[in-house]
Enzyme design. Structure first.
Site, mmCIF file in Angstrom:
data_model
loop_
_atom_site.group_PDB
_atom_site.id
_atom_site.type_symbol
_atom_site.label_atom_id
_atom_site.label_comp_id
_atom_site.label_asym_id
_atom_site.label_seq_id
_atom_site.Cartn_x
_atom_site.Cartn_y
_atom_site.Cartn_z
ATOM 1 N N GLU A 177 0.803 -1.181 0.017
ATOM 2 C CA GLU A 177 0.119 -0.311 -0.139
ATOM 3 C C GLU A 177 0.755 1.237 -0.047
ATOM 4 O O GLU A 177 1.274 1.716 1.039
ATOM 5 C CB GLU A 177 -0.868 0.055 1.307
ATOM 6 C CG GLU A 177 -1.766 1.176 1.158
ATOM 7 C CD GLU A 177 -2.753 1.315 2.597
ATOM 8 O OE1 GLU A 177 -2.677 0.396 3.296
ATOM 9 O OE2 GLU A 177 -3.500 2.296 2.755
ATOM 10 N N LYS A 222 -2.669 -2.262 -2.977
ATOM 11 C CA LYS A 222 -3.398 -1.327 -2.373
ATOM 12 C C LYS A 222 -3.371 0.211 -2.688
ATOM 13 O O LYS A 222 -2.649 0.809 -2.054
ATOM 14 C CB LYS A 222 -3.869 -1.570 -0.836
ATOM 15 C CG LYS A 222 -4.886 -0.664 -0.197
ATOM 16 C CD LYS A 222 -5.075 -1.369 1.199
ATOM 17 C CE LYS A 222 -6.076 -0.168 1.990
ATOM 18 N NZ LYS A 222 -6.609 -0.661 3.133
HETATM 19 P P1 13P Z 1 -9.324 4.183 4.365
HETATM 20 O O1 13P Z 1 -10.171 3.598 3.461
HETATM 21 O O2 13P Z 1 -10.326 4.659 5.406
HETATM 22 O O3 13P Z 1 -8.319 5.134 3.780
HETATM 23 O O4 13P Z 1 -8.264 3.213 5.061
HETATM 24 C C1 13P Z 1 -8.009 1.997 4.257
HETATM 25 C C2 13P Z 1 -6.749 1.748 4.786
HETATM 26 O O5 13P Z 1 -6.501 0.560 5.075
HETATM 27 C C3 13P Z 1 -5.573 2.584 5.000
HETATM 28 O O6 13P Z 1 -4.272 2.190 5.445
#
Ligand code: 13P
Length: 343
Positions: A177, A222
């Site tokens: 991510e 992600k």
């Molecule tokens: P949000 O969808 O609230 O951005 O959170 C997702 C997430 O895991 C951020 O690390």
């Protein structure tokens, strides 16, 4: 349950399902509780998560996996059932946030580096024994004057590579991510700046994953969607967001990656859903494309719950509604009419 990395990853991005990001650190969930006047204690945090994981219809139909925080993966429901067992009973896979947070990056004002590599091999082995089959590590890339720096992007990408390789060694699928932020201290950048910065970030991340010998077939990406900064004067239409997001991903994400599961990043519930739907309508895409939302799945349920046992059923209906809307979006069949139907 599926046990090869490829099988776990395929399960995580299975058709009509997405990931529930419930891995807020104690600091973050406390902020969310404070905002609506709920006291944050180990028990109240447990009660809240138990309410989510016992949302049977939402979990069974629309949730492929749940990202947990260290505290939660060790907690049991009020009746003594481990929360991990509640999740597994719905068919969803337990996952775990393994980074230890984004800390100020030395000599790069306003930038952050995500920590947590030291001791990670041992922590992953323990999390695997506790039932986790996937993990999450979030890098934070802020846009502002002179930001992001080359150092910020390359140091965070390198950490993602080392994290992902350690996960795969442990039999755990890494969620990679790299979040290019839509909000932050400045956040007045336009959509094309988000595009350019996200392109730099993703190109660098996939190069580092290659150097780290990460098997792309056994990971999930992600990313953020390509949206303007939250203070930008120039708004983007939903179809512009979808087109730019798909164009960017096709340019940056190898087709060996089985799935992409977006973060919501501060988008409104409906925007996060509509964007996901329009993105999928631009298919066929070479990867499964779904949600891994935190706020955009939970916020209505959290507000409805409000810390009160008598609100549990209504809060579960609120989660069910958002989960169902996002599932429709993942299939490209969400409509504004469906949105209006009561949960
Ligand atoms: P949000 O969808 O609230 O951005 O959170 C997702 C997430 O895991 C951020 O690390």
């Amino acid at each position: 349950m599926a046990e090869t990395l490829e099988d776990i990853a395929a399960h995580m991005v299975a058709k009509d399902k997405g990931i529930l990001a419930a891995d807020e650190s104690t600091g973050t969930i406390t902020k969310r509780f404070d905002a609506i006047g709920i006291e944050s204690t180990a028990d109240s945090r447990r009660d809240y998560r138990e309410m989510l994981f016992r949302s049977d219809e939402a979990m069974r139909n629309y949730v492929s996996g749940v990202i947990l925080y260290d505290e939660t993966i060790r907690q049991s429901a009020a009746d003594g059932t481990p929360l991990v067992d509640l999740i597994k009973a719905t068919g969803a896979i337990p996952g775990i946030k393994v980074d230890t947070g984004a800390k100020p990056l030395a000599a790069q004002p306003g930038e952050k580096i995500t920590e947590g590599l030291d001791g990670l091999r041992e922590r992953l082995a323990e999390y695997h024994s506790l039932g986790a089959r996937f993990a999450k590590w979030r890098a934070v890339i802020d846009i502002g004057p002179g930001r992001p720096s080359h150092t910020c992007i390359s140091a965070n990408a390198h950490a993602l590579g080392r994290y992902a390789a350690l996960c795969q060694e442990a039999g755990i699928v890494p969620i990679v991510e790299p979040e290019v932020m839509m909000d932050g201290p400045d956040a007045d950048h336009d959509i094309d700046t988000t595009y350019d910065v996200t392109e730099r970030a993703l190109k660098t991340v996939f190069q580092e994953l290659y150097f780290a010998r990460v098997r792309l077939e056994g990971m999930v990406l992600k990313p953020n969607m390509i949206v303007p900064g939250s203070n930008s004067k120039v708004k983007a239409t939903p179809s512009e967001v979808a087109e730019k997001t798909v164009r960017l991903l096709k340019n940056c994400v190898p087709t060996a990656v089985p799935g992409i599961a977006f973060l919501s990043g501060g988008q409104s519930n409906e925007n996060a859903t509509e964007h996901l739907c329009l993105i999928n309508q631009l298919g066929p895409l070479p990867w499964a494309v779904t949600y891994s939302y935190g706020r955009a799945l939970q916020s209505a349920a959290l507000e409805t719950w409000g810390g009160k046992p008598e609100n549990v059923a209504a809060a579960q209906r609120a989660l069910l509604h958002r989960a169902r809307m996002n599932s429709l979006a993942a299939g490209g069949t969400w409509t504004a009419d469906a949105e209006k139907q009561a949960a």
